[in-house]
Structures are given as C-alpha cells and as structure tokens.
Write a protein that holds these residues in place. Structure first.
Motif, PDB file in Angstrom:
ATOM      1  N   GLU A 219       0.895  -1.327  -0.201  1.00 13.17           N
ATOM      2  CA  GLU A 219       0.157  -0.057   0.145  1.00 13.17           C
ATOM      3  C   GLU A 219       0.691   1.097  -0.044  1.00 13.17           C
ATOM      4  O   GLU A 219       0.306   2.118  -0.789  1.00 13.17           O
ATOM      5  N   GLU A 220       2.161   1.156   0.727  1.00 11.85           N
ATOM      6  CA  GLU A 220       2.741   2.442   0.725  1.00 11.85           C
ATOM      7  C   GLU A 220       3.686   2.646  -0.531  1.00 11.85           C
ATOM      8  O   GLU A 220       3.497   3.729  -1.028  1.00 11.85           O
ATOM      9  N   ALA A 221       3.760   1.442  -1.236  1.00 16.29           N
ATOM     10  CA  ALA A 221       4.389   1.565  -2.461  1.00 16.29           C
ATOM     11  C   ALA A 221       3.443   2.314  -3.524  1.00 16.29           C
ATOM     12  O   ALA A 221       3.928   2.953  -4.242  1.00 16.29           O
ATOM     13  N   GLU A 279      17.255  10.694  -1.669  1.00 15.71           N
ATOM     14  CA  GLU A 279      17.323  11.068  -0.305  1.00 15.71           C
ATOM     15  C   GLU A 279      16.020  10.766   0.405  1.00 15.71           C
ATOM     16  O   GLU A 279      15.922  10.401   1.537  1.00 15.71           O
ATOM     17  N   GLU A 280      14.865  10.187  -0.232  1.00 16.70           N
ATOM     18  CA  GLU A 280      13.684   9.596   0.108  1.00 16.70           C
ATOM     19  C   GLU A 280      14.016   8.158   0.846  1.00 16.70           C
ATOM     20  O   GLU A 280      14.465   7.191   0.197  1.00 16.70           O
ATOM     21  N   THR A 281      13.657   8.015   2.163  1.00 22.46           N
ATOM     22  CA  THR A 281      13.845   6.828   2.891  1.00 22.46           C
ATOM     23  C   THR A 281      12.696   5.798   2.353  1.00 22.46           C
ATOM     24  O   THR A 281      11.591   6.252   2.670  1.00 22.46           O
ATOM     25  N   SER A 288      10.177  -1.394  -4.282  1.00 20.53           N
ATOM     26  CA  SER A 288      11.262  -0.242  -4.154  1.00 20.53           C
ATOM     27  C   SER A 288      12.395  -0.627  -5.157  1.00 20.53           C
ATOM     28  O   SER A 288      12.935   0.250  -5.893  1.00 20.53           O
ATOM     29  N   ARG A 289      12.782  -1.655  -5.233  1.00 22.45           N
ATOM     30  CA  ARG A 289      13.719  -2.455  -6.062  1.00 22.45           C
ATOM     31  C   ARG A 289      13.421  -1.944  -7.772  1.00 22.45           C
ATOM     32  O   ARG A 289      14.227  -1.554  -8.516  1.00 22.45           O
TER      33      ARG A 289
END
Length: 497
Positions: A219-221, A279-281, A288-289
């Motif tokens: 969901e965050e992705a 710079e975004e964590t 993310s990959r």
C-alpha cells in the motif's frame, strides 16, 4: 502492447510497455515504461558455445539482463541442465516445470516471494534463492517432490529471520544434505523431527505477521507511486503554463540564447528530482527495487535521447567536399589492398572485412572514379587511379578469409603482348598439325658436323682365359680348343695377356 528492441544497447530483450505522461514542448505525450522479457534472439546469442543452437542447449546464463518475467525457456530449451538467472527482476518462479533435466537453478538477487512451480523439475539437485524476498517459508513443502534436491540456499531472505527457520526446513525436506552451505547432520535432523509440530506452529504465526507487514508495504508503494505521478503531472502543467502564448513570443525573441538556458534549466530540474528521489527513505522491498530500476532506466533513456542527435551529427564523415572532390575515408578501420592487374586490365580491391560478418551488412557502390563500401553502416571510400567500368565490376567474398574482393575493369582498353605469344608458338602449331595428320618427324643429323662414338665398339670382346675360378678355366680352355681347329700349342711363343 509490445515495443521494438532497445536502441541504446543490442541486448536482444523485448519490452512490454505501460505509459506515463511526459511533457515534450507544448504538448503532453505518454512515455512508455518498459518491461524486459526473454526473446529468442537473446537466448541464441547467449548460446554461442553451442553454435547458437537452442534446442540442444544444456547450459545458459541470463544474469544481469533486467528480466521481469520468466518464460519460453521450457519450450525452446527442453534439455537445459544448468540455468543462471541471478540479478534480475523476476517476481515469480514460472514456466520451468517442463525442464525435466534441469539440475541447477540459480535465481539469486531477484524479487521472488514464494517457492512454487518446481515440481516438474525431476532432476533438480541444487536451488539457489539467495537475497530474494521469500517470506512464506511454508512454500518449501512444494520441494518435497524434488527427491534429488541436495542443496538449498535461502540466505538473505526474510524467512531466515524466523525463529526455528533451519529446524523447519531440515524437518520438512528429508532429501536435503546442505542448507545455506552448511551440512545437515543426522543428529540435527532427528532433533528437528522431534520438535516439528511446535516449530511448524511458530513458523505459521510468523508468516501471518510478515504477510500483514507486506500488505502495508505494498500500500505504501502504491501511495508513493501515485504521489510521484501527481508530481510529474504538476510539473507538466507548470511547464505548459510557462509556455503560454505571451511567453512563447518572448522565447522566440531570445532563441539565440535559449538553447543553453534550456539545457541548464533541465540540468537543475533533473538534479533536484534526483536529490529528492535518492534522499527519500524507503524500505527494501520488491516494489522499491523495481521502482529504482525504472527510474534509472527512464533517466538513462532521457539522456540518450538528448545525446543521440549530437552523436549522429558527429558520426557522419565527409565523403565529398563542397567543391565536389571525393575523399579517401576508412571509418571501419579495415586493412585493404588495391592491386593493378595489368594482364586482365583491371583493378582488384581486397578489403579485410570480418570473416564472420553477414554479407547482408555490406553495401558496395562502384563509380567511375571511386568505390564506396558500407560495412555495418560505416563508410569505406577509396579514390581509384583510373576510371573503371561500374557495370562490368563484380564483388565476391573469399571462402577462406572472408575478405571482400571487388574486380573493376578499366575504362581504357589496352592491347597487351598476348598476340606476340601467339606468333612465337608457331613451331608448336606445326607439331600439333603433324601429330593430327599421323606423320612422325625425325631429326636429321649431319655426320660431318657431329661425330658420335660407336658405343658398341668401346669394349672389345676378349677371351677370359686365366680369369675367374679354377673350375671355369679348364672348361673355357677346352671350349676354345674344340672351337679352333687350326690351334697349335707352341712353347716358344710367350703367353698372351
């Protein structure tokens, strides 16, 4: 929808595309986001050790090809024994169940979250799943049917952090001998089997918590992807607002200075976007990959699109000057030799093209004063000493060296000394005529000028008396006595030697 092959590198991978909005000038276009899949051309080029034959291929390496889907190999390469697919973007194990002879499968550094679809690999002995995203540890139960499996690597997966991970794997897969490069001892297996029910319950609980965590990460992705898409759309709208009719008129007045300003503006904007992105964590997840890979690919293609026109301008060599003078050019940097064959009244050009180069990549153009050969689009041009006949010229490849041999007859015909040779061969003509008529000519020799000794009179015949063995002497003497009737033996006459 499928797009053509990648133009930046001849990688042989086909792309499947989805679209995102991108501003180009005054309009909004959609740029394709590519998905890399396996193609037959890629497999054939990776099968050079097998003469590019894929039906009998036993080993192939497809690592670091940015592949996002595993397919077609079970149809093209049924005899595969070793398959390297590490360091790609494969999210799921699929389309390998028909590889009955597969013994070693390397899927390290991919986006795999579950072990599945390997039951058909009957001869599988070694499976490497290092550094993936496998969190469903119970999925290893599907490997029970791979009775020849001896080695399994799961290092770097989330499931290795579960409590009782090693005991569960050892108790589930009885055929294993090595787990994560560590040998499984008999005592370890006995102990794991004794505690198997308790360990299995713990593994299920930890799996449930991990799956809930993964759902939140997905969901965050999705949220980050939508935010990035909205940010891009806002940038596009801002760019369109900047390109209003008034601003366009102002830009036309400053076109001479505009190019450098555009480049610096794009560079500043790109630097700011890069800084914000890196710079975004974000957590290390398959999403993310994949997002990082897509971002890098998009930036690389944007740079290639900017540099491509400049490269084309630089790569175009000058073949003919403004005054009409033809120049000698050798862009492919090939060795060559130009021979003047006076006997056949022609020029012969021997161009050392690559032996295994396909002839379809060669384009030969013979003109009256020069010859031009395009080798994979790179021009080779040579000015000739004399005018030639383009219509009578011929080009061929040497079967031994692969060189390109071009024969170019000269425009001016020169009468050579071939006719003199025909006049000097008159005696042979008469000999041929006599041979046809059946008459045999003999050489006549004048005895007054040439005196040859009579070979038959060089050695005179003598009676061999007193020579040879004693047994033969008496016989010869008796024979002479019998043959000579008027023989008288006078003792006063000395013997003749």
């Amino acid at each position: 929808m499928l797009s053509p092959k990648c133009k930046s590198a001849d990688c042989g991978i086909l792309f499947s595309c989805s679209e995102i909005p991108v501003c180009t000038g005054n309009t909004v276009t959609k740029r394709s986001v590519t998905k890399n899949i396996i193609t037959e051309d890629l497999v054939r080029r990776r099968a050079e050790h097998n003469n590019c034959e894929i039906f009998s291929l036993e080993e192939i390496s497809l690592h670091q090809q940015e592949i996002e889907k595993l397919e077609y190999l079970d149809k093209w390469c049924r005899d595969l024994k070793i398959l390297y697919l590490q360091n790609n973007l494969i999210p799921k194990i699929e389309n390998v169940g028909k590889l009955k002879k597969l013994e070693y499968l390397n899927l390290a550094l991919n986006n795999i979250e579950k072990i599945e679809n390997l039951e058909g690999c009957e001869d599988l002995k070694k499976l490497d799943l290092t550094a993936n995203f496998i969190g469903e540890l119970s999925s290893i139960e599907t490997l029970k049917y791979n009775i020849h499996l001896k080695e399994l690597f799961l290092v770097g997966n989330p499931c290795t952090e579960f409590q009782g991970y090693r005991q569960f794997v050892v108790a589930t897969l009885h055929q294993l001998k090595y787990l994560d490069s560590k040998e499984i001892e008999r005592s370890e297996r006995i102990q794991a089997l004794q505690n198997y029910p308790e360990v299995k319950q713990k593994i299920k609980e930890q799996e449930q918590s991990y799956l809930l965590k993964r759902a939140k990460e997905k969901e965050e992705a999705q949220r980050r992807m939508h935010e990035r898409k909205d940010r891009k759309e806002k940038q596009v709208e801002a760019k369109l607002g900047f390109d209003s009719p008034g601003s366009l008129q102002d830009k036309e007045n400053h076109q001479s200075e505009g190019e450098t300003e555009k480049q610096t503006w794009r560079t500043v904007e790109d630097d700011e976007e890069d800084r914000r992105f890196w710079e975004e964590t974000t957590p290390y997840t398959p999403e993310s990959r994949l997002e990082t890979h897509r971002y890098i690919e998009e930036k690389r293609k944007a740079k290639d699109n900017i540099r491509e026109p400049k490269k084309r301008e630089k790569l175009l060599p000058t073949l003919v000057t403004a005054e009409g003078k033809v120049l000698n050019v050798n862009v492919p940097k090939l060795h060559f030799s130009l021979k003047d064959d006076e006997e056949n009244n022609q020029f012969i050009l021997d161009l050392s093209v690559y032996r295994h180069l396909d002839t379809s990549l060669l384009d030969v153009d013979v003109q009256t004063t020069y010859i031009r050969v395009l080798v994979k689009g790179k021009p080779f041009q040579l000015v000739l000493p004399e005018e030639v006949k383009p219509d009578s010229s011929s080009a061929k490849r040497s079967q031994t060296t692969g060189h390109l041999v071009v024969s170019m007859p000269k425009a001016k015909e020169i009468i050579l000394a071939k006719q003199k040779l025909s006049t000097s061969i008159k005696p042979s003509d008469t000999m041929q005529k006599n041979a046809r008529s059946g008459q045999v000519e003999k050489l006549e020799v004048d005895p007054s000028k040439y005196s040859f000794p009579d070979v038959t009179k060089i050695i005179q015949e003598k009676e061999r008396i007193g020579q040879g063995p004693i047994r033969l002497q008496a016989e010869k003497i008796t024979e002479t006595k019998k043959n000579c009737i008027d023989f008288e033996d006078n003792e006063d006459v000395p013997p003749l030697i």
